[in-house]
Design an enzyme around this catalytic site. Structure first.
Site, mmCIF file in Angstrom:
data_model
loop_
_atom_site.group_PDB
_atom_site.id
_atom_site.type_symbol
_atom_site.label_atom_id
_atom_site.label_comp_id
_atom_site.label_asym_id
_atom_site.label_seq_id
_atom_site.Cartn_x
_atom_site.Cartn_y
_atom_site.Cartn_z
ATOM 1 N N ARG A 61 52.654 58.968 28.016
ATOM 2 C CA ARG A 61 53.225 58.092 29.057
ATOM 3 C C ARG A 61 53.073 58.706 30.445
ATOM 4 O O ARG A 61 52.944 58.006 31.441
ATOM 5 C CB ARG A 61 54.695 57.771 28.764
ATOM 6 C CG ARG A 61 55.339 56.942 29.873
ATOM 7 C CD ARG A 61 56.582 56.158 29.470
ATOM 8 N NE ARG A 61 57.481 56.906 28.628
ATOM 9 C CZ ARG A 61 58.291 57.887 29.023
ATOM 10 N NH1 ARG A 61 58.311 58.260 30.300
ATOM 11 N NH2 ARG A 61 59.076 58.504 28.159
ATOM 12 N N TYR A 114 47.013 35.872 43.146
ATOM 13 C CA TYR A 114 47.388 35.783 41.746
ATOM 14 C C TYR A 114 48.879 35.433 41.671
ATOM 15 O O TYR A 114 49.682 35.947 42.451
ATOM 16 C CB TYR A 114 47.105 37.127 41.065
ATOM 17 C CG TYR A 114 47.199 37.044 39.578
ATOM 18 C CD1 TYR A 114 46.278 36.314 38.853
ATOM 19 C CD2 TYR A 114 48.221 37.678 38.892
ATOM 20 C CE1 TYR A 114 46.371 36.214 37.485
ATOM 21 C CE2 TYR A 114 48.317 37.592 37.518
ATOM 22 C CZ TYR A 114 47.390 36.858 36.827
ATOM 23 O OH TYR A 114 47.485 36.760 35.472
ATOM 24 N N ASP A 187 43.441 42.910 46.779
ATOM 25 C CA ASP A 187 43.128 42.663 45.370
ATOM 26 C C ASP A 187 41.652 42.302 45.294
ATOM 27 O O ASP A 187 41.215 41.260 45.790
ATOM 28 C CB ASP A 187 44.015 41.531 44.831
ATOM 29 C CG ASP A 187 43.878 41.368 43.318
ATOM 30 O OD1 ASP A 187 42.763 41.592 42.796
ATOM 31 O OD2 ASP A 187 44.869 40.998 42.672
ATOM 32 N N LYS A 212 39.328 42.228 33.844
ATOM 33 C CA LYS A 212 38.327 41.235 34.214
ATOM 34 C C LYS A 212 36.941 41.879 34.238
ATOM 35 O O LYS A 212 36.476 42.321 33.209
ATOM 36 C CB LYS A 212 38.714 40.598 35.553
ATOM 37 C CG LYS A 212 40.196 40.161 35.629
ATOM 38 C CD LYS A 212 40.520 39.005 34.728
ATOM 39 C CE LYS A 212 42.016 38.679 34.656
ATOM 40 N NZ LYS A 212 42.703 38.501 35.922
HETATM 41 C C1 LIG Z 1 43.998 38.515 36.331
HETATM 42 C C2 LIG Z 1 44.308 38.923 37.702
HETATM 43 C C3 LIG Z 1 45.352 39.822 37.974
HETATM 44 C C4 LIG Z 1 46.267 40.316 36.885
HETATM 45 O O1 LIG Z 1 45.616 41.164 36.008
HETATM 46 P P1 LIG Z 1 46.121 41.376 34.487
HETATM 47 O O2 LIG Z 1 45.194 42.436 34.016
HETATM 48 O O3 LIG Z 1 45.988 40.068 33.804
HETATM 49 O O4 LIG Z 1 47.541 41.817 34.570
HETATM 50 C C5 LIG Z 1 45.566 40.201 39.275
HETATM 51 N N1 LIG Z 1 44.805 39.724 40.289
HETATM 52 C C6 LIG Z 1 43.808 38.869 40.065
HETATM 53 C C7 LIG Z 1 43.012 38.373 41.220
HETATM 54 C C8 LIG Z 1 43.524 38.428 38.787
HETATM 55 O O5 LIG Z 1 42.534 37.555 38.589
#
Ligand SMILES: *Cc1c(COP(=O)(O)O)cnc(C)c1O
Length: 400
Positions: A61, A114, A187, A212
């Site tokens: 952790r 998001y 982001d 992603k």
């Molecule tokens: C999917 C996504 C997130 C969140 O990511 P997770 O891995 O699903 O928690 C954050 N920002 C964007 C732009 C996303 O497409």
């Protein structure tokens, strides 16, 4: 002595393969193994150990080895000093916000982000923890400037934004944030570091959902924050040790494996998405297409300045059709899968209906329901043929 493959003298593709990997000293294996142990052997006298530390090998952790290797690679690809990898993209976003913000601080953030960003900032941190928040359309940097207050600590933007693909000018917003003594986080999930590197454009932090494009195979979740070590050390201590958002060693290993082909995959995602966007734009039954690579996109000029070589694999579009027709169209698709998420190998489409509570924040064409389409790595002719047959079956006109 091993070579430092995180060095920028090496190209992006070389770093995507070699950064964070090394020959395993014990076995001679040329890929670093997965270390699934929860604990690491303590020294003879552990009294000087910091049980809440996140540096040495102690307890998974607090940080595991596979996570460290992944962090080396992602920091190098994003061009930042350091990286923290966490259990999901949302763990990365919340880790950043919880580390930087406290009661009385103010945040300016984008109206297209998001959904969890909206929940975290606008609802949780605002209502529960006394952080002041202002949501603005960041596609015009003037709106950011106007929202800044003396206590603004952070500006958070997403570009291209999920789910509308709206583009914000990273360099211009960096200048505004820094002039007012605020930090900027971006982001970068939609672009991936292959197409856009916010830190090189001046941002303090780049946040990625590793789930992603960086993993790219739709089979592991993770998130990362890249930025200055002095802030990331705080995030490590809070998000891992005290909040427990640590990434599992297996997921870190899978993402490491997936990231090897990031440059190749992004090249194809860029190419396929542009071809699909151009095809959709020709269809009389398509109301609008939003893709930063199209000349018709309102953010195209800014996107061209800050994204290269391409514009990513996600687009959104709307049909001249009612709610049920949108659903029937999706039901007729075969190659393209109806599912959330994006940046997977396979094409994914999701209908975002008219009842999204944030639709009033989106540009007008998004108000009556639209698709977010993550264009995959299939043969582009098959993707287009699949859409064509589904439109025809739904009774909509198709232009060859
Ligand atoms: C999917 C996504 C997130 C969140 O990511 P997770 O891995 O699903 O928690 C954050 N920002 C964007 C732009 C996303 O497409």
């Amino acid at each position: 002595m091993s070579e430092d493959y995180t060095d920028k003298k090496y190209g992006f593709a070389t770093r995507a393969i070699h950064a964070g990997n090394d020959v395993d000293r014990d076995s001679g294996a040329i890929k670093r193994p997965i270390t699934m142990a929860n604990s690491y052997a303590l020294p003879y006298d552990p009294t000087d150990l910091n049980w809440s530390g996140a540096t040495g090998n102690l307890y998974t952790r607090n940080g595991g080895t596979n996570q460290k290797y992944l962090q080396e690679r992602v920091a190098s690809l994003e061009g930042g000093e350091d990286c923290v990898a966490l259990a999901s993209g949302v763990a990365a976003l919340s880790g950043l916000f919880f580390a930087l913000l406290q009661k009385g601080d103010h945040v300016v953030f984008g109206s297209v982000t998001y959904i969890a960003v909206y929940r975290l900032l606008h609802e949780l941190l605002n209502n529960k923890f006394g952080v002041e928040t202002t949501m603005v359309d960041t596609t015009d940097p003037k709106n950011v400037e106007a929202a800044i207050r003396p206590n603004t600590r952070l500006v958070h933007i997403e570009t291209p934004g999920n789910p509308t693909l709206m583009v914000s000018d990273i360099a211009a917003i960096t200048e505004i944030a820094h002039r007012h003594g605020a930090l900027l986080s971006v982001d970068n999930t939609f672009a991936s570091p292959y197409n856009q590197r916010p830190i090189e454009l001046g941002a303090d932090f780049s946040v990625e959902s590793l789930t992603k494009y960086i993993n790219g195979h739709g089979d592991a979740m993770g998130g990362a924050i890249v930025g200055p070590r002095k802030y990331l050390d705080i995030i490590r201590a809070q998000s891992q040790v005290n909040l427990g958002g640590t990434i599992s060693p297996f997921n870190a290993w899978l993402i490491m494996r997936g990231s090897v082909t990031l440059p190749l995959r992004m090249e194809k995602h860029n190419e396929n998405a542009l071809a699909v966007a151009r095809w959709l734009e020709k269809q009389p039954c398509v109301r609008f297409v939003a893709y930063p690579g199209l000349e018709s996109h309102r953010g195209h000029e800014v996107a061209k300045r800050q994204m290269s070589p391409g514009f990513g694999g996600v687009l959104s579009f709307g049909l001249r059709a009612d709610h049920d027709t949108h659903n029937r169209f999706v039901r007729c698709l075969k190659v393209i899968t109806s599912a959330v998420s994006l940046g997977h190998d396979e094409s994914l489409i999701v209908f975002l209906g008219e009842d999204d509570e944030r639709q009033y924040l989106f540009p007008e064409e998004f108000h009556n329901g639209f698709f977010r389409f993550s264009v995959g790595l299939e043969d582009v002719k098959d993707i287009i043929a699949d859409m064509a047959q589904a439109l025809e079956k739904t009774g909509l006109e198709v232009q060859k």
